[in-house]
Scaffold this active site. Structure first.
Site, PDB file in Angstrom:
ATOM      1  N   GLY A 124      48.573 -13.895  50.430  1.00 43.82           N
ATOM      2  CA  GLY A 124      47.352 -13.268  50.289  1.00 43.82           C
ATOM      3  C   GLY A 124      46.821 -13.550  48.853  1.00 43.82           C
ATOM      4  O   GLY A 124      46.014 -13.084  48.238  1.00 43.82           O
ATOM      5  N   SER A 128      46.699 -20.191  51.057  1.00 47.47           N
ATOM      6  CA  SER A 128      46.898 -20.730  52.270  1.00 47.47           C
ATOM      7  C   SER A 128      48.191 -20.596  52.732  1.00 47.47           C
ATOM      8  O   SER A 128      48.816 -21.531  53.447  1.00 47.47           O
ATOM      9  CB  SER A 128      46.519 -22.139  52.491  1.00 47.47           C
ATOM     10  OG  SER A 128      45.030 -21.980  52.174  1.00 47.47           O
ATOM     11  N   SER A 130      48.769 -18.757  55.219  1.00 45.04           N
ATOM     12  CA  SER A 130      48.932 -18.737  56.819  1.00 45.04           C
ATOM     13  C   SER A 130      48.501 -20.092  57.335  1.00 45.04           C
ATOM     14  O   SER A 130      49.266 -20.389  58.270  1.00 45.04           O
ATOM     15  CB  SER A 130      47.656 -17.796  57.032  1.00 45.04           C
ATOM     16  OG  SER A 130      46.535 -18.085  56.813  1.00 45.04           O
ATOM     17  N   GLU A 162      43.383 -19.645  64.031  1.00 45.32           N
ATOM     18  CA  GLU A 162      42.869 -18.383  63.061  1.00 45.32           C
ATOM     19  C   GLU A 162      41.553 -17.820  63.269  1.00 45.32           C
ATOM     20  O   GLU A 162      41.601 -16.524  63.226  1.00 45.32           O
ATOM     21  CB  GLU A 162      42.813 -19.300  61.727  1.00 45.32           C
ATOM     22  CG  GLU A 162      42.411 -18.594  60.567  1.00 45.32           C
ATOM     23  CD  GLU A 162      43.576 -18.044  59.695  1.00 45.32           C
ATOM     24  OE1 GLU A 162      44.350 -19.038  59.454  1.00 45.32           O
ATOM     25  OE2 GLU A 162      43.371 -16.935  58.896  1.00 45.32           O
ATOM     26  N   ASP A 174      41.597 -25.306  54.672  1.00 40.95           N
ATOM     27  CA  ASP A 174      43.260 -24.918  54.722  1.00 40.95           C
ATOM     28  C   ASP A 174      44.000 -25.599  55.625  1.00 40.95           C
ATOM     29  O   ASP A 174      45.082 -26.226  55.212  1.00 40.95           O
ATOM     30  CB  ASP A 174      43.269 -23.580  54.713  1.00 40.95           C
ATOM     31  CG  ASP A 174      42.448 -22.628  53.686  1.00 40.95           C
ATOM     32  OD1 ASP A 174      41.679 -23.224  52.996  1.00 40.95           O
ATOM     33  OD2 ASP A 174      42.255 -21.340  53.934  1.00 40.95           O
ATOM     34  N   TYR A 223      35.098 -11.627  54.081  1.00 36.59           N
ATOM     35  CA  TYR A 223      34.831 -13.050  54.247  1.00 36.59           C
ATOM     36  C   TYR A 223      33.829 -13.213  55.577  1.00 36.59           C
ATOM     37  O   TYR A 223      32.937 -14.120  55.509  1.00 36.59           O
ATOM     38  CB  TYR A 223      36.214 -13.735  54.663  1.00 36.59           C
ATOM     39  CG  TYR A 223      36.388 -15.260  54.934  1.00 36.59           C
ATOM     40  CD1 TYR A 223      36.440 -16.000  53.784  1.00 36.59           C
ATOM     41  CD2 TYR A 223      35.625 -15.650  56.270  1.00 36.59           C
ATOM     42  CE1 TYR A 223      36.735 -17.341  54.096  1.00 36.59           C
ATOM     43  CE2 TYR A 223      35.774 -17.072  56.371  1.00 36.59           C
ATOM     44  CZ  TYR A 223      36.121 -17.832  55.076  1.00 36.59           C
ATOM     45  OH  TYR A 223      36.191 -19.115  55.426  1.00 36.59           O
TER      46      TYR A 223
HETATM   47  C1  GLA Z   1      39.348 -19.387  52.891  1.00 37.71           C
HETATM   48  C2  GLA Z   1      39.154 -20.192  54.122  1.00 37.71           C
HETATM   49  C3  GLA Z   1      38.897 -21.454  53.962  1.00 37.71           C
HETATM   50  C4  GLA Z   1      37.643 -21.429  52.786  1.00 37.71           C
HETATM   51  C5  GLA Z   1      37.799 -20.740  51.501  1.00 37.71           C
HETATM   52  C6  GLA Z   1      36.791 -20.500  50.740  1.00 37.71           C
HETATM   53  O1  GLA Z   1      40.580 -20.046  52.327  1.00 37.71           O
HETATM   54  O2  GLA Z   1      40.324 -20.110  54.837  1.00 37.71           O
HETATM   55  O3  GLA Z   1      38.279 -22.062  55.184  1.00 37.71           O
HETATM   56  O4  GLA Z   1      36.331 -20.991  53.504  1.00 37.71           O
HETATM   57  O5  GLA Z   1      38.377 -19.255  52.030  1.00 37.71           O
HETATM   58  O6  GLA Z   1      36.517 -21.801  50.338  1.00 37.71           O
END
Ligand code: GLA
Length: 386
Positions: A124, A128, A130, A162, A174, A223
């Site tokens: 979190g 990344s 995940s 995802e 990511d 998001y």
């Molecule tokens: C998260 C998402 C990515 C990207 C970022 C912001 O990490 O998984 O795909 O959009 O936010 O840049």
């Protein structure tokens, strides 16, 4: 003991033999290009030296049985019998099930396996964790079915996991950097054409990751809302993605847009330009320009895209006050988590000490600070004795 050794040892304790293979996939830090990927734009992330590791061996049936060292929990599923209704939302194993689902949707027949997993990507935090689980899982499945590793294809499959299994409408960044990262390089990624260009970090600099330790609930809905606003702006301009709107076009029509949607669009359009300029600065070894662009990116994410929080703004301000700091910004999805700074290599220790002290004084919180080189993307290791 390294994490690789740790999963191998725990595997041997549980199964009585060394693992046949160990799959690993890294987390990432995004240097610039935030919330641009799902607008078909440009991003500039690098993989970090923190990763998810899975030690495993094949099974004779199609079951996947996995022990997570971090959660001290065993989970199992059969790729042949998965349904989205049986999901346990928010649980780590859903990322793995999502990958199994997406691989099958792509036509793969999956072999079962059993193993032990552990990771050191903070959860979190915007680094990344995940994507690291997804790509390590994909790497494991690919190895067992002797598939050639196609980094871009696998990133797309994991993104689908995802988006459609987990329900986070994330872009490709990511998964792509976790799968295709290059040691010692950041990657300029064109998220429309999925082309990758490795670029070196400016000489004598360090990438310092500063975890505010703040986390926000309901990140997925915030998001997905940003994403919808961007799509609204793109359809206003009658293009498939904001990538196709220039700053001039935007400024000429901005007044006609809903004010919030206009701010979101301005962030994306200016961030795409900054990212391309940042890649130029990197190729020229120009840390000063790169840092200035990082600063401007943060301001835009704070004021126009509105995905920072007080802790992120505070730690970025503190970082910028330090001698030898070229620039700093939030990184990843935002709403808490980590910021990233580019600093002169010779001030690294002093920088960490002063940022930690000032952040504690101003917020009462203990930041966690990591300095990471750029790491390689997902890989497989054949363990000694395996
Ligand atoms: C998260 C998402 C990515 C990207 C970022 C912001 O990490 O998984 O795909 O959009 O936010 O840049």
């Amino acid at each position: 003991m390294s994490l690789q050794e740790h999963v191998a040892q725990e595997f041997a304790n549980r199964f009585g033999t060394p693992p046949d293979i160990i799959a690993r996939a890294p987390g990432r830090v995004n240097l610039i290009g935030e919330h641009t990927d799902y607008n078909d734009g440009f991003v500039l992330p690098m993989a970090i030296d923190r990763a998810v590791w899975i030690a495993l061996r094949p099974r004779n049936d199609s079951y996947v049985v996995i022990y997570s060292l971090d959660y001290d929990e065993v989970a199992e599923f059969s790729p042949a019998e998965m349904s989205q209704e049986s999901q346990r939302h928010g649980e780590w194993v859903e990322y793995m099930k999502g990958v199994a689902w997406a691989l099958q949707e792509a036509g793969w027949t999956l072999n079962g396996w059993e193993g032990v997993m552990a990771g050191d990507v903070p959860i979190g935090a915007g680094l990344s964790s995940s994507a690291a689980i997804e790509l390590a899982t994909a790497r494991a499945f690919a190895e067992l079915s002797s598939h050639v590793w196609d980094a871009v294809e696998m990133a797309k499959i994991c993104q689908r996991a995802e988006n459609e299994w987990v329900g986070m409408k994330s872009g490709i960044m990511d998964q792509l950097i976790s799968s295709a990262g290059v040691e010692g390089r950041a990657l300029l990624i064109d998220c429309r054409w999925l082309t990758l260009e490795p670029v070196p970090l400016p000489p004598d600099t360090r990438v310092v990751i500063m975890d505010t330790t703040t986390r926000r609930e309901l990140v997925t809905s915030a998001y997905n809302e940003r994403r919808r606003q961007c799509e609204q702006a793109a359809s206003f301009f009658n293009v498939s993605a904001l990538r196709d709107v220039s700053l001039q076009q935007f400024e000429a029509a901005a007044d006609l847009l809903d004010p919030v949607v206009a701010k979101r669009a301005r962030h994306v359009i200016t961030e795409n330009e900054r990212t391309l300029q940042a890649a130029d600065a990197m190729r020229a070894g120009d840390a000063t320009t790169f840092g200035r662009l990082m600063d401007a990116s943060h301001t835009s994410l704070r004021d126009d895209f509105e995905v920072t929080n007080d802790a992120l703004n505070t730690i970025v301000e503190i970082a910028r006050r330090q001698a030898g700091c070229y620039g700093a910004r939030m990184t990843g999805g935002g709403f808490g988590g980590c910021a990233v700074a580019l600093v002169r290599a010779d001030v690294e220790a002093a920088f960490i000490e002063s940022v930690t002290a000032a952040y504690r004084q101003e917020t009462g919180l203990d930041a966690r600070i990591y300095v990471s080189p750029a790491a390689a993307g997902a890989s497989v290791v054949v363990p000694v004795g395996g």
